[in-house]
Enzyme design. Structure first.
Site, PDB file in Angstrom:
ATOM      1  CG  ASP A  11      -2.009   1.018   1.171  1.00 60.07           C
ATOM      2  OD1 ASP A  11      -2.122   1.712   0.136  1.00 60.07           O
ATOM      3  OD2 ASP A  11      -2.774   1.129   2.144  1.00 60.07           O
ATOM      4  CD  GLU A 106      -5.537  -0.742  -1.457  1.00 53.92           C
ATOM      5  OE1 GLU A 106      -5.238  -1.508  -0.518  1.00 53.92           O
ATOM      6  OE2 GLU A 106      -6.529   0.018  -1.432  1.00 53.92           O
TER       7      GLU A 106
END
Length: 370
Positions: A11, A106
């Protein structure tokens, strides 16, 4: 429950804002919000400096400016963000082809069998983070575990630039201490509902029966029941079937008259038709999205016996759906149309294309090498 899998969730930290601060050094250390500085503008991403003032994504730009007087608002450059995202994806591809992107910033990676033959998933995560920093100048956080749920939670656990490994032997204890707000797919409203049910952490969630959770949360109840027990057998999916195509528009001035609404529906339909043609998407369900001036939101859907591809098909249905919406004393802030419910290659008993069910989901610890 398969605990032999090795799943990583990568992420990027404050992705859009980080790209802007990287490309414009004058923005470093300043509270930055990426978004359009307009009456109805919305924050796409806020820098960590801005978040200290309560500024966050999906927030009104006007509210963000009141919270942070020194806020620097930067218009988004999605073509740049997409280019950087491809760069990051190329780095991931050096380690595995099992990549499931969730958005530009992500993705999940299954590194159980990786291209580098690295034994520890945490070493793969460290190397990917290091390369992202070196090659893009940006930081990423990573979670490592045996399932997607725990990998996702892990990447959020020590942001920014964090790395959290959740070993199978410690997973249940970790989940028990986890605040319910930290669970994947638990948003603000779901958390509030759980609090009223006496659920504040993973241990309390685990005490609830499956029947009780499905009664309160529908299909998501099964996920919450499993998550509380460290169960998540969903694979990393490398190819997705597009579920829907849509577009929406937020208005500078609220819509209050039927004629204005009809005109705007037509404009949205024109954009929708372009997207359907571009994606070659075939679906049979039309969904109308309406957000009112007070930010309350509703959707209305109707399913046709044929795929929806033309103005002659969609416009009458959109008007029909709009007739079900009471907006007499509720000015409209946003309108949206989408076509979903794609046909599969299967057929029903009558020989018609089978329609797949589609669901849109709107989810102190020591690291152990694993």
């Amino acid at each position: 429950m398969d605990t032999t899998r090795k799943i990583i969730h990568i992420d990027m930290d404050q992705f859009y804002a980080a790209v802007e601060q990287r490309d414009n050094p004058k923005l470093k250390g300043l509270p930055v919000a990426v978004g359009h500085d307009a009456e109805r503008g919305v924050v796409a991403t806020a820098s960590y400096e801005a978040r200290k003032f309560g500024v966050h994504s999906a927030q009104s730009i006007q509210v963000a400016k009141r919270l942070c007087k020194e806020l620097v608002i930067v218009p988004p450059r999605f073509s740049v963000y997409k280019e950087v995202s491809h760069q990051i994806r190329d780095i991931m591809s050096d380690y595995t082809d099992m990549i499931e992107p969730l958005s530009l910033d992500e993705a999940f990676l299954d590194v159980t069998h990786n291209k580098k033959d690295m034994e520890l998933a945490v070493d793969v995560a460290k190397e990917i983070k290091s390369r992202i920093l070196k090659e893009t100048g940006l930081t990423a956080s990573a979670g490592v575990s045996y399932c997607k749920f725990l990998a996702k939670v892990g990447s959020d656990y020590r942001k920014p630039n964090g790395l959290c490994t959740i070993h199978p032997d410690r997973a249940l204890d970790f989940i028990a201490r986890l605040r319910i707000e930290q669970f994947w797919l638990v948003g603000k409203k779901t958390a509030e509902k759980m609090h009223k049910m006496g659920i504040h952490n993973g241990a309390q969630l685990r005490e609830y029966s499956l029947q009780g959770l499905t009664s309160a949360f529908g299909k998501a109840g099964q996920l919450f029941y499993d998550f509380a027990r460290g169960i998540d057998n969903r694979p990393v999916v490398t190819e997705w079937v597009r579920k829907s195509v849509g577009c929406e528009r937020t208005y500078e001035h609220d819509l209050v008259t039927p004629s204005a609404i009809t005109i705007e529906l037509y404009h949205i339909l024109q954009e929708l038709l372009k997207r359907l043609e571009h994606t070659q998407f075939l679906g049979a369900t039309l969904t109308l999205k309406v957000k009112f001036h007070d930010f309350t939101q509703i959707t209305r859907s109707i399913t046709s016996t044929e795929t929806l591809t033309t103005k002659e098909q969609i416009l009458p249905l959109s008007k029909q759906l709009m007739q079900k919406v009471d907006f007499a004393d509720r000015p409209i802030r946003l309108l949206g149309l989408s076509v979903g419910n794609p046909a599969s290659d299967e057929t029903d008993d009558d020989g018609a294309p089978h329609r797949q069910e589609w669901v849109n989901l709107y989810l102190p610890f020591e690291d152990v090498e694993w």
